[in-house]
Design a protein around this motif. Structure first.
Motif, PDB file in Angstrom:
ATOM      1  N   CYS A  70      -0.382   3.427  -6.426  1.00 16.01           N
ATOM      2  CA  CYS A  70      -1.105   2.536  -5.518  1.00 16.01           C
ATOM      3  C   CYS A  70      -1.882   3.387  -4.516  1.00 16.01           C
ATOM      4  CB  CYS A  70      -0.097   1.641  -4.804  1.00 16.01           C
ATOM      5  SG  CYS A  70      -0.844   0.377  -3.762  1.00 16.01           S
ATOM      6  N   PRO A  71      -3.217   3.282  -4.479  1.00 16.05           N
ATOM      7  CA  PRO A  71      -4.013   4.091  -3.554  1.00 16.05           C
ATOM      8  C   PRO A  71      -3.952   3.559  -2.117  1.00 16.05           C
ATOM      9  CG  PRO A  71      -5.450   2.724  -4.887  1.00 16.05           C
ATOM     10  CD  PRO A  71      -4.056   2.493  -5.372  1.00 16.05           C
ATOM     11  N   HIS A  72      -3.593   4.442  -1.195  1.00 19.99           N
ATOM     12  CA  HIS A  72      -3.520   4.094   0.226  1.00 19.99           C
ATOM     13  C   HIS A  72      -4.450   5.009   1.019  1.00 19.99           C
ATOM     14  CE1 HIS A  72      -0.044   1.290   0.650  1.00 19.99           C
ATOM     15  NE2 HIS A  72       0.121   1.700  -0.599  1.00 19.99           N
ATOM     16  N   LEU A  73      -5.000   4.463   2.092  1.00 27.61           N
ATOM     17  CA  LEU A  73      -5.863   5.222   2.974  1.00 27.61           C
ATOM     18  C   LEU A  73      -5.039   5.726   4.154  1.00 27.61           C
ATOM     19  CD1 LEU A  73      -8.752   6.140   3.682  1.00 27.61           C
ATOM     20  CD2 LEU A  73      -8.985   4.008   4.964  1.00 27.61           C
ATOM     21  N   TYR A  74      -5.081   7.023   4.382  1.00 26.18           N
ATOM     22  CA  TYR A  74      -4.429   7.648   5.542  1.00 26.18           C
ATOM     23  C   TYR A  74      -5.510   8.234   6.435  1.00 26.18           C
ATOM     24  CZ  TYR A  74       0.272   7.114   3.753  1.00 26.18           C
ATOM     25  OH  TYR A  74       1.452   6.581   3.328  1.00 26.18           O
ATOM     26  N   ARG A  75      -5.342   8.059   7.746  1.00 25.93           N
ATOM     27  CA  ARG A  75      -6.333   8.544   8.712  1.00 25.93           C
ATOM     28  C   ARG A  75      -5.667   9.434   9.749  1.00 25.93           C
ATOM     29  NH1 ARG A  75     -10.058   3.179   9.650  1.00 25.93           N
ATOM     30  NH2 ARG A  75     -11.094   3.389   7.641  1.00 25.93           N
ATOM     31  N   CYS A  76      -6.405  10.469  10.134  1.00 27.77           N
ATOM     32  CA  CYS A  76      -5.919  11.365  11.171  1.00 27.77           C
ATOM     33  C   CYS A  76      -6.446  10.872  12.523  1.00 27.77           C
ATOM     34  CB  CYS A  76      -6.399  12.789  10.905  1.00 27.77           C
ATOM     35  SG  CYS A  76      -5.871  13.938  12.205  1.00 27.77           S
ATOM     36  N   PRO A  77      -5.556  10.600  13.487  1.00 32.11           N
ATOM     37  CA  PRO A  77      -6.015  10.133  14.795  1.00 32.11           C
ATOM     38  C   PRO A  77      -6.690  11.223  15.625  1.00 32.11           C
ATOM     39  CG  PRO A  77      -3.644  10.414  14.802  1.00 32.11           C
ATOM     40  CD  PRO A  77      -4.110  10.677  13.399  1.00 32.11           C
ATOM     41  N   THR A  78      -6.473  12.477  15.271  1.00 37.02           N
ATOM     42  CA  THR A  78      -7.038  13.582  16.041  1.00 37.02           C
ATOM     43  C   THR A  78      -8.452  13.939  15.593  1.00 37.02           C
ATOM     44  OG1 THR A  78      -4.810  14.462  16.354  1.00 37.02           O
ATOM     45  CG2 THR A  78      -6.649  15.964  16.780  1.00 37.02           C
ATOM     46  N   CYS A  79      -8.624  14.247  14.303  1.00 35.58           N
ATOM     47  CA  CYS A  79      -9.941  14.696  13.826  1.00 35.58           C
ATOM     48  C   CYS A  79     -10.674  13.621  13.020  1.00 35.58           C
ATOM     49  CB  CYS A  79      -9.811  15.977  13.002  1.00 35.58           C
ATOM     50  SG  CYS A  79      -8.998  15.770  11.409  1.00 35.58           S
ATOM     51  N   HIS A  80     -10.040  12.455  12.823  1.00 40.65           N
ATOM     52  CA  HIS A  80     -10.635  11.291  12.155  1.00 40.65           C
ATOM     53  C   HIS A  80     -10.938  11.515  10.678  1.00 40.65           C
ATOM     54  CE1 HIS A  80     -10.818   9.542  16.102  1.00 40.65           C
ATOM     55  NE2 HIS A  80     -11.467  10.605  16.527  1.00 40.65           N
ATOM     56  N   GLN A  81     -10.230  12.435  10.053  1.00 40.85           N
ATOM     57  CA  GLN A  81     -10.399  12.654   8.614  1.00 40.85           C
ATOM     58  C   GLN A  81      -9.623  11.582   7.851  1.00 40.85           C
ATOM     59  OE1 GLN A  81     -10.304  16.615   7.033  1.00 40.85           O
ATOM     60  NE2 GLN A  81      -8.968  15.979   5.356  1.00 40.85           N
ATOM     61  N   ASP A  82     -10.226  11.076   6.767  1.00 41.68           N
ATOM     62  CA  ASP A  82      -9.584  10.102   5.891  1.00 41.68           C
ATOM     63  C   ASP A  82      -9.147  10.787   4.612  1.00 41.68           C
ATOM     64  OD1 ASP A  82     -10.168   8.067   7.689  1.00 41.68           O
ATOM     65  OD2 ASP A  82     -11.991   7.477   6.654  1.00 41.68           O
ATOM     66  N   GLU A  83      -8.011  10.360   4.076  1.00 43.39           N
ATOM     67  CA  GLU A  83      -7.545  10.864   2.789  1.00 43.39           C
ATOM     68  C   GLU A  83      -6.966   9.702   2.000  1.00 43.39           C
ATOM     69  OE1 GLU A  83      -5.151  14.391   2.563  1.00 43.39           O
ATOM     70  OE2 GLU A  83      -5.998  15.169   4.420  1.00 43.39           O
ATOM     71  N   ILE A  84      -7.234   9.677   0.711  1.00 48.37           N
ATOM     72  CA  ILE A  84      -6.660   8.685  -0.186  1.00 48.37           C
ATOM     73  C   ILE A  84      -5.444   9.311  -0.847  1.00 48.37           C
ATOM     74  CG2 ILE A  84      -7.020   7.254  -2.206  1.00 48.37           C
ATOM     75  CD1 ILE A  84     -10.050   7.354  -1.483  1.00 48.37           C
ATOM     76  N   ILE A  85      -4.310   8.667  -0.685  1.00 42.63           N
ATOM     77  CA  ILE A  85      -3.051   9.158  -1.241  1.00 42.63           C
ATOM     78  C   ILE A  85      -2.539   8.117  -2.232  1.00 42.63           C
ATOM     79  CG2 ILE A  85      -0.686   9.877  -0.704  1.00 42.63           C
ATOM     80  CD1 ILE A  85      -2.889  11.680   0.512  1.00 42.63           C
ATOM     81  N   PHE A  86      -2.160   8.575  -3.425  1.00 39.07           N
ATOM     82  CA  PHE A  86      -1.637   7.682  -4.449  1.00 39.07           C
ATOM     83  C   PHE A  86      -0.118   7.658  -4.354  1.00 39.07           C
ATOM     84  CE2 PHE A  86      -5.802   8.876  -5.938  1.00 39.07           C
ATOM     85  CZ  PHE A  86      -6.306   7.653  -6.375  1.00 39.07           C
ATOM     86  N   ILE A  87       0.425   6.468  -4.053  1.00 41.27           N
ATOM     87  CA  ILE A  87       1.857   6.271  -3.884  1.00 41.27           C
ATOM     88  C   ILE A  87       2.439   5.798  -5.213  1.00 41.27           C
ATOM     89  CG2 ILE A  87       3.646   5.021  -2.616  1.00 41.27           C
ATOM     90  CD1 ILE A  87       1.935   6.849  -0.816  1.00 41.27           C
ATOM     91  N   LYS A  88       3.499   6.441  -5.676  1.00 43.11           N
ATOM     92  CA  LYS A  88       4.138   6.063  -6.926  1.00 43.11           C
ATOM     93  C   LYS A  88       4.886   4.734  -6.751  1.00 43.11           C
ATOM     94  CE  LYS A  88       7.283   7.449 -10.443  1.00 43.11           C
ATOM     95  NZ  LYS A  88       7.489   8.380 -11.453  1.00 43.11           N
ATOM     96  N   GLU A  89       4.603   3.808  -7.666  1.00 41.51           N
ATOM     97  CA  GLU A  89       5.248   2.493  -7.606  1.00 41.51           C
ATOM     98  C   GLU A  89       6.610   2.544  -8.282  1.00 41.51           C
ATOM     99  OE1 GLU A  89       2.245   0.079  -9.469  1.00 41.51           O
ATOM    100  OE2 GLU A  89       1.359  -0.353  -7.525  1.00 41.51           O
TER     101      GLU A  89
END
Length: 80
Positions: free
Chosen positions: A61-80
């Motif tokens: 399941c693809p989730h969006l993670y965001r950094c509150p400091t530098c505002h970088q976004d990363e898509i992380i795939f979570i195993k179901e």
């Protein structure tokens, strides 16, 4: 049918930003950001519609993670 443990509140994933090293914040399923109705659509249908059919077979399941400091976004795939 597999379920995502992050979507269902069964566990949390803690990630460090690859840019600055600060801890990232989980912002929800990637598909929820596509349009106004996407959060209400069937999860497996959204994966197939939006080009994540390969994640469907791999039970991820693809989730969006965001950094509150530098505002970088990363898509992380979570195993179901």
């Amino acid at each position: 049918m597999a379920i995502c443990p992050v979507c269902n509140g069964l566990r949390e994933a803690y990630l460090m930003c690859s840019n600055c090293g600060d801890s990232m914040i989980e912002s929800g399923r990637l598909m929820d950001f596509y349009d106004d109705y996407s959060p209400y659509m069937e999860i497996d249908l959204m994966k197939m519609e939006d080009g994540f059919s390969d994640t469907n077979s791999g039970q991820k399941c693809p989730h969006l993670y965001r950094c509150p400091t530098c505002h970088q976004d990363e898509i992380i795939f979570i195993k179901e």
